[in-house]
Write a protein that holds these residues in place. Structure first.
Motif, PDB file in Angstrom:
ATOM      1  N   ALA A  47       5.438   3.541   0.846  1.00  0.00           N
ATOM      2  CA  ALA A  47       5.359   4.263  -0.422  1.00  0.00           C
ATOM      3  C   ALA A  47       6.769   4.471  -0.958  1.00  0.00           C
ATOM      4  CB  ALA A  47       4.655   5.606  -0.238  1.00  0.00           C
ATOM      5  N   PHE A  48       6.984   4.202  -2.226  1.00  0.00           N
ATOM      6  CA  PHE A  48       8.293   4.402  -2.832  1.00  0.00           C
ATOM      7  C   PHE A  48       8.108   4.853  -4.280  1.00  0.00           C
ATOM      8  CE2 PHE A  48       7.134  -0.041  -3.171  1.00  0.00           C
ATOM      9  CZ  PHE A  48       7.456  -0.405  -4.464  1.00  0.00           C
ATOM     10  N   ALA A  54      -2.413  -4.655  -5.810  1.00  0.00           N
ATOM     11  CA  ALA A  54      -3.714  -4.849  -5.162  1.00  0.00           C
ATOM     12  C   ALA A  54      -3.550  -5.197  -3.689  1.00  0.00           C
ATOM     13  CB  ALA A  54      -4.493  -5.938  -5.891  1.00  0.00           C
ATOM     14  N   GLN A  55      -2.678  -6.158  -3.375  1.00  0.00           N
ATOM     15  CA  GLN A  55      -2.569  -6.597  -1.982  1.00  0.00           C
ATOM     16  C   GLN A  55      -1.922  -5.514  -1.115  1.00  0.00           C
ATOM     17  OE1 GLN A  55      -0.401 -10.172  -2.766  1.00  0.00           O
ATOM     18  NE2 GLN A  55       1.598  -9.159  -2.922  1.00  0.00           N
ATOM     19  N   SER A  56      -0.957  -4.768  -1.659  1.00  0.00           N
ATOM     20  CA  SER A  56      -0.309  -3.719  -0.868  1.00  0.00           C
ATOM     21  C   SER A  56      -1.270  -2.574  -0.588  1.00  0.00           C
ATOM     22  CB  SER A  56       0.937  -3.204  -1.593  1.00  0.00           C
ATOM     23  OG  SER A  56       1.951  -4.194  -1.609  1.00  0.00           O
ATOM     24  N   ARG A  57      -1.990  -2.159  -1.606  1.00  0.00           N
ATOM     25  CA  ARG A  57      -2.918  -1.048  -1.397  1.00  0.00           C
ATOM     26  C   ARG A  57      -4.119  -1.479  -0.553  1.00  0.00           C
ATOM     27  NH1 ARG A  57      -2.516   2.409  -7.114  1.00  0.00           N
ATOM     28  NH2 ARG A  57      -0.330   3.003  -6.767  1.00  0.00           N
ATOM     29  N   PRO A  60       0.446   2.918   0.055  1.00  0.00           N
ATOM     30  CA  PRO A  60       0.346   3.549  -1.269  1.00  0.00           C
ATOM     31  C   PRO A  60       1.113   2.802  -2.358  1.00  0.00           C
ATOM     32  CG  PRO A  60       0.806   5.182   0.434  1.00  0.00           C
ATOM     33  CD  PRO A  60       0.979   3.831   1.078  1.00  0.00           C
ATOM     34  N   PHE A  61       2.215   2.154  -1.963  1.00  0.00           N
ATOM     35  CA  PHE A  61       3.060   1.342  -2.835  1.00  0.00           C
ATOM     36  C   PHE A  61       3.754   2.212  -3.884  1.00  0.00           C
ATOM     37  CE2 PHE A  61       3.794  -2.787  -5.251  1.00  0.00           C
ATOM     38  CZ  PHE A  61       4.575  -3.329  -4.257  1.00  0.00           C
TER      39      PHE A  61
END
Length: 464
Positions: free
Chosen positions: A226-227, A246-249, A254-255
Motif C-alpha cells: 500500500a502506498f 486490478a491485478q494488485s488488488r 491495497p495498492f
C-alpha cells in the motif's frame, strides 16, 4: 491549509492524508525507452517533480519511484529495424532520457527500477494471481499467462467502465484467452521472431513480462503493498493503470490511495506522439530556448490542463521568465542575506491541487514589488522579496542557479562563460570606440554560435 489533490479514482479533490505520518510514497510510470524523448514525454516528469518538491517543502519525507520499461514489443521491433540488440537500443535511449531530464532540472528519483531487473518479483506476483484463480496459463502452448478480468468483480472501477463495453486487449494473440479483454502478464518466447536474449525462464516456459505487471511488482517492492500516490499521463488511465490496480488488488495488495494524471501536450489538437509524426524532440527545442525556459512553459500550465504547443507561446514564456531572472540579477548585489519564505497566496495555490498558474502569478506580483523596492536601493523589504522569489522558484524547479551546470560539466561551463565574456568585453570596447561595425560583427558571431545577448542597465547578459 491542507494539500488537496484531484484523485482520478474518485473524481474529486481530496485532502492528502498519507498512510505514514510525515512520509509520502509516490510511484510514477516512466517511459518505455524506445526512442528519443519529445516535449510531450517530459511533461509528466516535470509535473510530478513539482509535486515531490512541494511535498518535501511541506515537511514530508518522500520516496519517489519512477520506473523504466526497457523490454517490450516496440523496443524489439525498433532495435531490429536499426540493426541493434534490443538492450543496446534501450540503454542508448535511457541515457538520452537522463540527459534531457537533467537539462530541465528534473531530480533523479529515489529509485529508478527497470523491468528487466525485476523478473523474479514479477514472476512471484504472477504466481500469486494464478494460485488464487485470477490468472491462467494459455492452453494453446504459447507460454502466455493472462489475467482473468471476469474473475475480479471490480475490474473497470478506476475508469468507471463495464467489461462488456471495453475493447479487446491487443497485447497478445487472442486465441489463448478466455475473454478478449484478458491481458497478458507473461509473454511466451516467440523463437522465430524474437532474440534468445529477450527471454527469461519461468514456470510457464521462457518469455518476458507483460507491460502492466512490471509496474505492480516494482511498486510493491519499493513502496510496499500500500502506498500513497500513483501518477502518470492521462493516456495511461486505461488500460495500463486500470490493469495495474486490478491485478494488485486481486493479489491482495491495497495498492495506491490516490491516482494523479497529467494532461497531454498537443499539436493541432492531437496528442503529441511519434506515430502522429508531430513530435518535438527536446534537444531540438533546447536549441531555441534554455532548459529553465522550457520548464517554465510547462509549469505555468496546470498539470491537468491540456497544453497546445506552439513556439510562439514558448517564446512568450521564455521572455516572461527572463523578467523574473532580470530582477534576481539586479537585486542580488543589494541583498546581503535572505530567508526562505513563501507568500500566503503561493502556498494557497500550491495546496489547491498544485495550482501552478496561480503560483506563477504570485511570483510575478512579488517581482513587480521587488522592482519597485529596488528603485529605492537596498532594504530589508527588498531582501524579503528576493528571498520569496528564490524560494518559490526552488519549489517549481526554476531556480536559475540550478541550470547553470545541470546536465553539463562544471569546468566546461566555466570555459564557455570565460570565452563569451571575453568577446563581450571586446564588443564593449568597440562600442566605446564607436566602432559599430565591429560591435555588430561580434554580436552576430555569438548569435551564429547560438548565444543570445541582452543589453541591460547592469551590462550585457548572455544565454544559449
Amino acid at each position: 491549509m491542507t494539500l488537496r489533490l484531484y484523485d482520478t479514482a474518485t473524481r474529486d479533490v481530496r485532502d492528502f492524508v498519507p498512510l505514514r505520518p510525515g512520509k509520502a510514497g509516490i510511484y510514477v510510470c516512466g517511459l518505455t525507452v524506445q526512442s528519443e524523448p519529445h516535449v510531450g514525454h517530459v511533461r509528466s516528469a516535470v509535473n510530478f517533480d513539482v509535486l515531490r518538491r512541494w511535498l518535501e517543502r511541506s515537511g514530508y519525507e518522500v520516496d519517489f519511484i519512477r520506473n523504466v520499461t526497457d523490454i517490450d514489443d516496440k523496443i524489439l521491433a525498433k532495435a531490429a529495424d536499426q540493426g541493434l540488440h534490443w538492450y543496446e537500443l534501450a540503454q542508448r535511449m535511457h541515457h538520452e532520457l537522463d540527459d534531457v531530464l537533467a537539462a530541465i532540472n528534473v531530480r533523479r528519483p529515489t529509485y529508478e527500477p527497470a523491468a528487466t531487473g525485476h523478473v523474479p518479483e514479477i514472476l512471484e506476483l504472477i504466481g500469486r494471481l494464478v494460485a488464487t484463480g485470477h490468472a491462467y496459463a494459455a492452453e494453446d502452448g504459447s507460454g502466455d499467462v493472462y489475467f482473468d478480468v471476469r474473475s475480479w468483480p471490480d475490474y473497470g472501477e478506476l475508469t468507471r467502465q463495464r467489461i462488456d463495453d471495453m475493447e479487446p486487449a491487443g497485447d497478445a494473440d487472442p486465441r489463448g484467452k478466455r475473454d478478449p479483454r484478458d491481458f497478458a502478464l507473461w509473454k511466451g518466447h516467440k523463437k522465430e521472431s524474437e532474440p534468445e536474449t529477450a527471454a527469461w525462464p519461468s514456470p510457464y516456459g521462457p518469455g518476458r513480462p507483460g507491460w502492466h505487471i512490471e509496474c505492480s511488482a516494482m511498486a510493491r517492492k519499493y513502496l510496499g503493498p500500500a502506498f500513497d500516490i500513483h501518477g502518470g499521463g492521462v493516456d495511461l488511465r486505461f488500460p495500463h493503470h486500470e490493469n495495474e490496480q486490478a491485478q494488485s488488488r486481486a493479489a491482495g495488495d491495497p495498492f495506491a490511495s490516490y491516482w494523479l494524471h497529467n494532461a497531454w501536450i498537443t499539436t493541432a489538437g492531437e496528442k503529441m506522439s511519434k506515430s502522429l509524426g508531430n513530435s518535438l524532440l527536446v534537444p531540438n527545442v533546447l536549441q531555441r530556448v534554455r532548459g529553465v525556459e522550457l520548464r517554465f512553459y510547462m509549469v505555468s500550465a496546470h498539470y491537468r490542463s491540456t497544453v497546445e504547443f506552439s513556439f510562439e507561446a514558448l517564446e512568450e514564456a521564455a521572455t516572461s521568465f527572463r523578467r523574473i531572472e532580470s530582477f534576481l540579477d539586479r537585486a542580488a548585489p543589494h541583498v546581503e542575506g535572505w530567508v526562505a519564505d513563501y507568500p500566503p497566496g503561493f502556498v494557497a495555490a500550491m495546496d489547491d491541487d498544485l495550482g501552478t498558474p496561480a503560483a506563477v502569478a504570485v511570483i510575478h506580483e512579488t517581482v513587480r514589488e521587488g522592482n519597485r523596492l529596488l528603485a529605492n536601493g537596498p532594504s530589508a523589504e527588498l531582501g524579503a522579496a528576493y528571498g520569496q522569489v528564490v524560494s518559490m522558484l526552488d519549489v517549481l524547479g526554476l531556480n536559475p542557479r540550478d541550470f547553470a551546470t545541470n546536465g553539463g560539466d562544471d569546468k566546461l561551463t566555466g570555459v564557455v562563460d570565460s570565452l563569451v565574456r571575453g568577446l563581450l568585453e571586446e564588443r564593449a570596447q568597440a562600442r566605446a570606440d564607436k566602432d559599430w561595425a565591429r560591435a555588430d560583427a561580434i554580436r552576430d558571431r555569438l548569435k551564429a554560435a547560438g548565444v543570445e545577448i541582452e543589453d541591460t542597465p547592469d551590462g550585457p547578459k548572455w544565454s544559449v
